[in-house]
Design a protein around this motif. Sequence first.
Motif, PDB file in Angstrom:
ATOM      1  N   GLY A 141       0.836  -1.196   0.000  1.00 44.54           N
ATOM      2  CA  GLY A 141       0.000   0.000   0.000  1.00 44.54           C
ATOM      3  C   GLY A 141       0.871   1.246   0.000  1.00 44.54           C
ATOM      4  N   GLU A 142       0.389   2.305  -0.645  1.00 47.34           N
ATOM      5  CA  GLU A 142       1.152   3.555  -0.746  1.00 47.34           C
ATOM      6  C   GLU A 142       0.505   4.626   0.108  1.00 47.34           C
ATOM      7  OE1 GLU A 142       2.560   6.824  -4.123  1.00 47.34           O
ATOM      8  OE2 GLU A 142       1.553   4.952  -4.709  1.00 47.34           O
ATOM      9  N   ILE A 143       1.330   5.380   0.834  1.00 43.55           N
ATOM     10  CA  ILE A 143       0.841   6.457   1.686  1.00 43.55           C
ATOM     11  C   ILE A 143       0.509   7.668   0.826  1.00 43.55           C
ATOM     12  CG2 ILE A 143       1.438   8.042   3.556  1.00 43.55           C
ATOM     13  CD1 ILE A 143       3.190   5.846   4.722  1.00 43.55           C
ATOM     14  N   LEU A 144      -0.743   8.138   0.915  1.00 46.96           N
ATOM     15  CA  LEU A 144      -1.192   9.275   0.132  1.00 46.96           C
ATOM     16  C   LEU A 144      -1.147  10.588   0.910  1.00 46.96           C
ATOM     17  CD1 LEU A 144      -4.354   7.738  -1.589  1.00 46.96           C
ATOM     18  CD2 LEU A 144      -2.034   7.915  -2.513  1.00 46.96           C
ATOM     19  N   LYS A 145      -1.410  10.516   2.222  1.00 46.62           N
ATOM     20  CA  LYS A 145      -1.524  11.739   3.017  1.00 46.62           C
ATOM     21  C   LYS A 145      -1.118  11.448   4.451  1.00 46.62           C
ATOM     22  CE  LYS A 145      -5.621  13.199   4.066  1.00 46.62           C
ATOM     23  NZ  LYS A 145      -6.995  13.738   3.969  1.00 46.62           N
ATOM     24  N   VAL A 146      -0.498  12.453   5.087  1.00 40.93           N
ATOM     25  CA  VAL A 146      -0.081  12.352   6.487  1.00 40.93           C
ATOM     26  C   VAL A 146      -0.787  13.447   7.268  1.00 40.93           C
ATOM     27  CG1 VAL A 146       1.855  12.412   8.099  1.00 40.93           C
ATOM     28  CG2 VAL A 146       2.164  11.431   5.817  1.00 40.93           C
ATOM     29  N   ALA A 147      -1.375  13.086   8.423  1.00 41.15           N
ATOM     30  CA  ALA A 147      -2.046  14.080   9.254  1.00 41.15           C
ATOM     31  C   ALA A 147      -1.050  15.105   9.759  1.00 41.15           C
ATOM     32  CB  ALA A 147      -2.738  13.387  10.429  1.00 41.15           C
ATOM     33  N   GLN A 148      -1.465  16.372   9.828  1.00 38.54           N
ATOM     34  CA  GLN A 148      -0.576  17.457  10.233  1.00 38.54           C
ATOM     35  C   GLN A 148      -0.495  17.627  11.746  1.00 38.54           C
ATOM     36  OE1 GLN A 148       1.350  19.026   7.979  1.00 38.54           O
ATOM     37  NE2 GLN A 148       0.421  17.588   6.542  1.00 38.54           N
ATOM     38  N   ASP A 149      -1.384  16.975  12.484  1.00 35.69           N
ATOM     39  CA  ASP A 149      -1.358  17.072  13.941  1.00 35.69           C
ATOM     40  C   ASP A 149      -0.073  16.445  14.467  1.00 35.69           C
ATOM     41  OD1 ASP A 149      -1.760  16.978  16.657  1.00 35.69           O
ATOM     42  OD2 ASP A 149      -3.886  16.476  16.505  1.00 35.69           O
TER      43      ASP A 149
END
Length: 292
Positions: free
Chosen positions: A123-131
């Motif tokens: 699986g590929e990471i699309l987005k990372v939470a900014q918190d």
Amino acid sequence: MNDINYHATPGFSFRFMVLVLGALLLMAIDNRNAAALAPVRTIATMMVYPLLTSVDFPQRVYQRSSGFFSAQSQLSEENLTLKQQVQVYSAQQQEMNVVTAENQRLRAMLNAASRPDYTFSMGEILKVAQDPVRGLVTLNKGSRDGVKESQVVLDGKNIYGQVVTVTPFDSTVMQLIDRDHSIPVQNQRTGERGLANGYGRGTSMEIKNLAPLSTVKEGDVFVSSGLGGLFPAGFEVAKVFKVEFKQGNMTILAMPLVDYESVREVLLAWKKDGDDASSTTVLPSEPPKETK
């Protein structure tokens, strides 16, 4: 056969040079009156372009050919390396098959339940939470790809986290470093069991719930214990870098073995026996809780 003269006649060469010089002169004049001589500049550029192209052609051919052979050489080296790795992995797989068969025979003799097998998908990471205190990422795999909530996510031999929400096209994974996450772990050296709690991005994890007379020390590696039935046992989680005693209390800090800031692809794990990971029981922890 008569020799064919491929050389241009003197008159042709002279006329061509006159045209080139004239075009260059017009381009020089054009610098002073660009608006009025725009059509002339276009014609001059068209006349000079073949000459400029012929002069630059050998250099372009050299660059492209050298780049091509350099890429071919690099691909050959990578191919050789991959072939060697395949041979090593094949030998290791054969040895693992022997160990697995022996393990199954011993478990049968002891009437013990066999360990589940897993299948994997990238699986590929699309987005990372900014918190900064949360460890949530979005993957490009969803329910249409067979992803389920509470599914285990790996980064090679290390546990990355678990799936917490799923849509048809993507899914959200909670990393082990999330402040609301904990995982049952075991000291690889001593066998002591505890819980590894996360405290946010860029921070260490804390190992809790160890025995009062624990002999844990710096450098110890904690792996997943398998308790609770969610995470498979034996996968590396964190390495201890600080053991501190204050007022009779022991604080153990460990660095996660996954580089969460650089990982771009992860492995989603499925049990081959069809057991649903979401049916497992949540282990209590305080203050963090293992999210299902």
